[in-house]
Write a protein that holds these residues in place. Sequence first.
Motif, PDB file in Angstrom:
ATOM      1  N   GLU A 387     -12.547 -12.920  32.839  1.00 60.35           N
ATOM      2  CA  GLU A 387     -12.110 -14.288  33.145  1.00 60.35           C
ATOM      3  C   GLU A 387     -10.672 -14.461  32.648  1.00 60.35           C
ATOM      4  O   GLU A 387     -10.300 -13.920  31.626  1.00 60.35           O
ATOM      5  CB  GLU A 387     -13.029 -15.267  32.403  1.00 60.35           C
ATOM      6  N   SER A 388      -9.874 -15.218  33.380  1.00 62.63           N
ATOM      7  CA  SER A 388      -8.512 -15.477  32.927  1.00 62.63           C
ATOM      8  C   SER A 388      -8.029 -16.820  33.452  1.00 62.63           C
ATOM      9  O   SER A 388      -8.391 -17.228  34.545  1.00 62.63           O
ATOM     10  CB  SER A 388      -7.575 -14.382  33.429  1.00 62.63           C
ATOM     11  N   PRO A 389      -7.186 -17.494  32.669  1.00 63.09           N
ATOM     12  CA  PRO A 389      -6.597 -18.738  33.168  1.00 63.09           C
ATOM     13  C   PRO A 389      -5.469 -18.450  34.156  1.00 63.09           C
ATOM     14  O   PRO A 389      -5.002 -19.346  34.841  1.00 63.09           O
ATOM     15  CB  PRO A 389      -6.046 -19.396  31.908  1.00 63.09           C
ATOM     16  N   LEU A 390      -5.005 -17.215  34.189  1.00 62.98           N
ATOM     17  CA  LEU A 390      -3.942 -16.843  35.122  1.00 62.98           C
ATOM     18  C   LEU A 390      -4.569 -16.089  36.287  1.00 62.98           C
ATOM     19  O   LEU A 390      -5.639 -15.505  36.161  1.00 62.98           O
ATOM     20  CB  LEU A 390      -2.929 -15.924  34.426  1.00 62.98           C
ATOM     21  N   LEU A 392      -4.628 -13.034  37.896  1.00 62.19           N
ATOM     22  CA  LEU A 392      -4.149 -11.688  37.569  1.00 62.19           C
ATOM     23  C   LEU A 392      -4.379 -10.708  38.713  1.00 62.19           C
ATOM     24  O   LEU A 392      -5.419 -10.745  39.376  1.00 62.19           O
ATOM     25  CB  LEU A 392      -4.856 -11.166  36.310  1.00 62.19           C
ATOM     26  N   ARG A 400      -4.947  -5.350  30.788  1.00 60.87           N
ATOM     27  CA  ARG A 400      -5.754  -6.064  29.795  1.00 60.87           C
ATOM     28  C   ARG A 400      -6.858  -5.165  29.248  1.00 60.87           C
ATOM     29  O   ARG A 400      -7.112  -5.142  28.048  1.00 60.87           O
ATOM     30  CB  ARG A 400      -6.398  -7.307  30.429  1.00 60.87           C
ATOM     31  N   TYR A 403      -5.288  -2.467  26.918  1.00 58.36           N
ATOM     32  CA  TYR A 403      -4.814  -2.994  25.637  1.00 58.36           C
ATOM     33  C   TYR A 403      -5.909  -3.641  24.805  1.00 58.36           C
ATOM     34  O   TYR A 403      -5.883  -3.560  23.588  1.00 58.36           O
ATOM     35  CB  TYR A 403      -3.666  -3.987  25.863  1.00 58.36           C
ATOM     36  N   THR A 404      -6.860  -4.313  25.438  1.00 58.44           N
ATOM     37  CA  THR A 404      -7.796  -5.126  24.637  1.00 58.44           C
ATOM     38  C   THR A 404      -9.251  -4.707  24.801  1.00 58.44           C
ATOM     39  O   THR A 404     -10.110  -5.224  24.093  1.00 58.44           O
ATOM     40  CB  THR A 404      -7.701  -6.622  25.017  1.00 58.44           C
ATOM     41  N   ARG A 408     -17.701  -2.244  25.377  1.00 59.82           N
ATOM     42  CA  ARG A 408     -18.485  -3.323  25.965  1.00 59.82           C
ATOM     43  C   ARG A 408     -17.998  -3.704  27.357  1.00 59.82           C
ATOM     44  O   ARG A 408     -18.699  -4.383  28.106  1.00 59.82           O
ATOM     45  CB  ARG A 408     -18.460  -4.552  25.035  1.00 59.82           C
TER      46      ARG A 408
ATOM     47  N   TYR B  73      -3.912 -16.445  23.685  1.00 60.21           N
ATOM     48  CA  TYR B  73      -5.022 -15.508  23.515  1.00 60.21           C
ATOM     49  C   TYR B  73      -5.479 -14.873  24.838  1.00 60.21           C
ATOM     50  O   TYR B  73      -5.647 -13.653  24.919  1.00 60.21           O
ATOM     51  CB  TYR B  73      -6.184 -16.183  22.778  1.00 60.21           C
ATOM     52  N   PRO B  74      -5.625 -15.674  25.913  1.00 63.47           N
ATOM     53  CA  PRO B  74      -6.080 -15.029  27.155  1.00 63.47           C
ATOM     54  C   PRO B  74      -5.048 -14.129  27.834  1.00 63.47           C
ATOM     55  O   PRO B  74      -5.383 -13.451  28.796  1.00 63.47           O
ATOM     56  CB  PRO B  74      -6.453 -16.207  28.062  1.00 63.47           C
ATOM     57  N   LEU B  75      -3.831 -14.097  27.359  1.00 63.28           N
ATOM     58  CA  LEU B  75      -2.809 -13.189  27.916  1.00 63.28           C
ATOM     59  C   LEU B  75      -2.739 -11.874  27.187  1.00 63.28           C
ATOM     60  O   LEU B  75      -1.917 -11.011  27.547  1.00 63.28           O
ATOM     61  CB  LEU B  75      -1.384 -13.708  27.723  1.00 63.28           C
ATOM     62  N   ALA B  76      -3.465 -11.743  26.116  1.00 57.29           N
ATOM     63  CA  ALA B  76      -3.270 -10.576  25.246  1.00 57.29           C
ATOM     64  C   ALA B  76      -3.314  -9.287  26.039  1.00 57.29           C
ATOM     65  O   ALA B  76      -4.227  -9.040  26.812  1.00 57.29           O
ATOM     66  CB  ALA B  76      -4.337 -10.561  24.158  1.00 57.29           C
ATOM     67  N   ALA B  95       1.809 -19.434  31.289  1.00 57.73           N
ATOM     68  CA  ALA B  95       0.455 -19.597  30.740  1.00 57.73           C
ATOM     69  C   ALA B  95       0.382 -20.840  29.867  1.00 57.73           C
ATOM     70  O   ALA B  95      -0.564 -21.639  29.969  1.00 57.73           O
ATOM     71  CB  ALA B  95       0.066 -18.369  29.928  1.00 57.73           C
ATOM     72  N   MET B 104      -9.031 -27.333  30.660  1.00 58.35           N
ATOM     73  CA  MET B 104      -8.672 -25.925  30.568  1.00 58.35           C
ATOM     74  C   MET B 104      -8.374 -25.553  29.108  1.00 58.35           C
ATOM     75  O   MET B 104      -8.850 -24.531  28.593  1.00 58.35           O
ATOM     76  CB  MET B 104      -7.450 -25.707  31.477  1.00 58.35           C
ATOM     77  N   HIS B 107     -11.583 -25.283  27.021  1.00 56.49           N
ATOM     78  CA  HIS B 107     -12.309 -24.035  27.277  1.00 56.49           C
ATOM     79  C   HIS B 107     -11.682 -22.843  26.541  1.00 56.49           C
ATOM     80  O   HIS B 107     -12.354 -22.104  25.828  1.00 56.49           O
ATOM     81  CB  HIS B 107     -12.326 -23.768  28.781  1.00 56.49           C
ATOM     82  N   TRP B 108     -10.365 -22.689  26.705  1.00 57.41           N
ATOM     83  CA  TRP B 108      -9.729 -21.493  26.150  1.00 57.41           C
ATOM     84  C   TRP B 108      -9.527 -21.591  24.649  1.00 57.41           C
ATOM     85  O   TRP B 108      -9.554 -20.575  23.946  1.00 57.41           O
ATOM     86  CB  TRP B 108      -8.424 -21.183  26.889  1.00 57.41           C
ATOM     87  N   ARG B 111     -12.624 -20.377  23.062  1.00 56.83           N
ATOM     88  CA  ARG B 111     -12.669 -18.907  23.054  1.00 56.83           C
ATOM     89  C   ARG B 111     -11.724 -18.334  22.000  1.00 56.83           C
ATOM     90  O   ARG B 111     -12.040 -17.350  21.333  1.00 56.83           O
ATOM     91  CB  ARG B 111     -12.340 -18.354  24.442  1.00 56.83           C
ATOM     92  N   HIS B 319      -1.644  -7.429  21.130  1.00 53.18           N
ATOM     93  CA  HIS B 319      -2.758  -7.455  22.066  1.00 53.18           C
ATOM     94  C   HIS B 319      -4.112  -7.760  21.464  1.00 53.18           C
ATOM     95  O   HIS B 319      -5.092  -7.865  22.190  1.00 53.18           O
ATOM     96  CB  HIS B 319      -2.807  -6.173  22.890  1.00 53.18           C
ATOM     97  N   GLU B 320      -4.207  -7.932  20.156  1.00 52.76           N
ATOM     98  CA  GLU B 320      -5.541  -8.181  19.611  1.00 52.76           C
ATOM     99  C   GLU B 320      -5.488  -9.007  18.335  1.00 52.76           C
ATOM    100  O   GLU B 320      -4.538  -8.915  17.572  1.00 52.76           O
ATOM    101  CB  GLU B 320      -6.291  -6.871  19.366  1.00 52.76           C
ATOM    102  N   ASP B 407     -15.696  -6.626  15.195  1.00 52.38           N
ATOM    103  CA  ASP B 407     -16.490  -7.815  14.911  1.00 52.38           C
ATOM    104  C   ASP B 407     -17.973  -7.500  14.724  1.00 52.38           C
ATOM    105  O   ASP B 407     -18.673  -8.220  14.013  1.00 52.38           O
ATOM    106  CB  ASP B 407     -16.311  -8.829  16.046  1.00 52.38           C
TER     107      ASP B 407
END
Lengths: 428, 428
Positions: A387-390, A392, A400, A403-404, A408, B73-76, B95, B104, B107-108, B111, B319-320, B407
């Motif tokens: 899921e992304s707000p952009l 992509l 992504r 890098y991340t 999982r 965070y969602p761009l990482a 972003a 929006m 939501h993010w 997360r 990235h993290e 985690d």
Amino acid sequence: MFAYKGDVLHTPTPDRFEVFEDGYVVVDDEGTVIDVVSSLPKAYADADLTIVDRSGCLIIPGFNDLHVHAPQYPLAGLGFDYELLDWLEKYTFPAESKYADLAMADHWYRRFITAMWSAGTLRFSAFATLHNESTLRLMELCQQSGLKPVVGKVNMDRNAPDYLVESTQASLAGTEELIRKSRETTPDVGFIVTPRFVPSTTEALMEGLGELVERYRLPVQSHLDESRDEIAWVRELHPDVPSYAEVYERYGLMPRNRTIMAHCVWLTDRERDVLREREVWLTHCAQSNLDLSSGIMPVRRNLDAGLKVCVASDVAGSHEPDMNRHIVMSVEASKAKTFEAGCERDRPLRLSEAFHMATKVPGSFFGKVGSFEPGYEFDALVVREDESPLDLSPQERLERFIYTGDDRDIKERYVSGRLIPQPFEDER
Amino acid sequence: MFAYKGDVLHTPTPDRFEVFEDGYVVVDDEGTVIDVVSSLPKAYADADLTIVDRSGCLIIPGFNDLHVHAPQYPLAGLGFDYELLDWLEKYTFPAESKYADLAMADHWYRRFITAMWSAGTLRFSAFATLHNESTLRLMELCQQSGLKPVVGKVNMDRNAPDYLVESTQASLAGTEELIRKSRETTPDVGFIVTPRFVPSTTEALMEGLGELVERYRLPVQSHLDESRDEIAWVRELHPDVPSYAEVYERYGLMPRNRTIMAHCVWLTDRERDVLREREVWLTHCAQSNLDLSSGIMPVRRNLDAGLKVCVASDVAGSHEPDMNRHIVMSVEASKAKTFEAGCERDRPLRLSEAFHMATKVPGSFFGKVGSFEPGYEFDALVVREDESPLDLSPQERLERFIYTGDDRDIKERYVSGRLIPQPFEDER
């Protein structure tokens, strides 16, 4: 015939990702790629074709890791306030000695194989230990898993602690026995001749191994030019040979287009010529080389010299098996070299290059592996949608993941067209 | 009164881990550490003491991250073939503009907070965006989560795209409104004044913000000396100020012992003097500085100069969010600096130092946080036991967690003595 549908990406060449958004990889019943296309041509509609719909997921080549130490997996992350030679004495050798115990080896080798599977590393070249029984067990477990690595018994007959050394004869005899046994029992897991490194192997042992390489037409893996202390030691041991690389060459341990040399941080130009001429795969283990303060390989220089450079993990000289993280570290180390040493200015490694070095370049060690070009084996990872707000692109989603992402995010793993479930799960 | 039993480790000083194998952290009912001991003295046996038995687990201070961008965070992981200023234009600004939409943002930000919780980052200093409503929502969500960060509305009134800029007056008025509102509604989540960086803020805005800092006695966070292009730009914009750092100082944006400056890769000695005198926390974002090709902070030199240096994530310049990985990257980057630039020879960062820089040093921004010394708040992570073929000491198990953990290895998180469950889980 199968058509795997999704956002397909691979790197036939290092300069860019080739992308098929909502595309298909068409694979025959033997697991060989026939075609990769953006939409299915009419011809396929008439064929007996099963669509495997993974829409919204990425479909990418599996990772291939040409340098990993299977017994060291449970040590990962230990002792990185030390440098290479001290770390070997304090952590690696004591841990490896425990693999004399077959039950212990069986337990930890299952975990190692599961870790490789988790990380999406579908083929690899592994050092085991010098123990014959447990090395064969590792090969048998790999065969069970469905992964297709090569594995080597480690040869050591000098400069190692008493509890982790063999006589020259025992080392050679054990190696030959494993070559024969594995040919009978592990058809998908090849044997690779594995002198630990020059300081661990006498001239007699290297010579004997060179004969086995020739007799059985085997590949070879070892270490080269990892740390400056190690290089000085090799020079002391072999003052008559002009370079470290040429010690392996002299004893027949650098068969053309069948040799892997790990690290190669401190190559001389003379050695570059040897490695190019011998068509050696160099494994760039950036994380390990930082963890153990060994140095940073001048990757750009080696690529420009026409060498085959791969990204590899070197677990447990590094701390993690995940090849996506090693791709990242290769890029980061290359950037560090750019602005710290100034020697690679303007040309740090780009992501597509590092991905190519973790898929197609090391894949070529195993044949046609690591790409989705026609004729390649379908070794693939299916990576879940994100899921992304952009909005992509597939390539940005792959970025992504690299890098991340972690285990999982990998939904499925295919080797030669066969779906590989988690190894050993049903035994738990 | 509670006694948390397990293998307790912390770093009251950077030179080594203090270890209490099978030890106890004794904590009062307000969540303040009374004592950390190897065995419980008789006195405690008589007290009204609840033993919280986590034998076999590690008990360590929670991580504190003094530089993170919540909306990013969602761009990482995106766009690291670019350098800083291009990356801001291409990824970050588009972003961040989306956080004008409160749903929006809600939501993010949930997360994001969950990601911080997952990573064991219990306190942090976050940049939000310039949007007032969604910044307040972030603060409210943090308050709900039980974590105790500080958060700032980002101020920008120049050199930004039309869709992500405010007038000077609107930026100041919005800031003051948020300062007031958050004081009413988010007692555990402080407001921090957050000019994005000098190029984004006019002199009038900086002056106005400086007045708010003084009037409300607030802390400040911003960026300093991250990339060479950025520094050249600041010099063009403020030719009359002798250094980048002194621009902030001139406008009252460097309150003593209340200021965080991110990156500080290219400090001059003159700036070092300013930062020491102002008791500024420098955040070392090694992963970000490699990802965006900014450089490597000379950490040893800054420590020797008596500066307060923290390890921080800078998500999503990195990235993290996981602070254990940033600890590792700080050590690795320090090693790279040692053997590439030669400037830190013999003294790369050791693991205990980097751990101290991710716990106690940044914790001191929040008061007595980041250590288990008496009087400290009990902010802690319980890390699960790890199987090993070697007989590992608690410190070696901690090393393994830092290098290889994620985690999934963190069983429990405590803030000021309170167990913090996964945020927002019950709303799903």
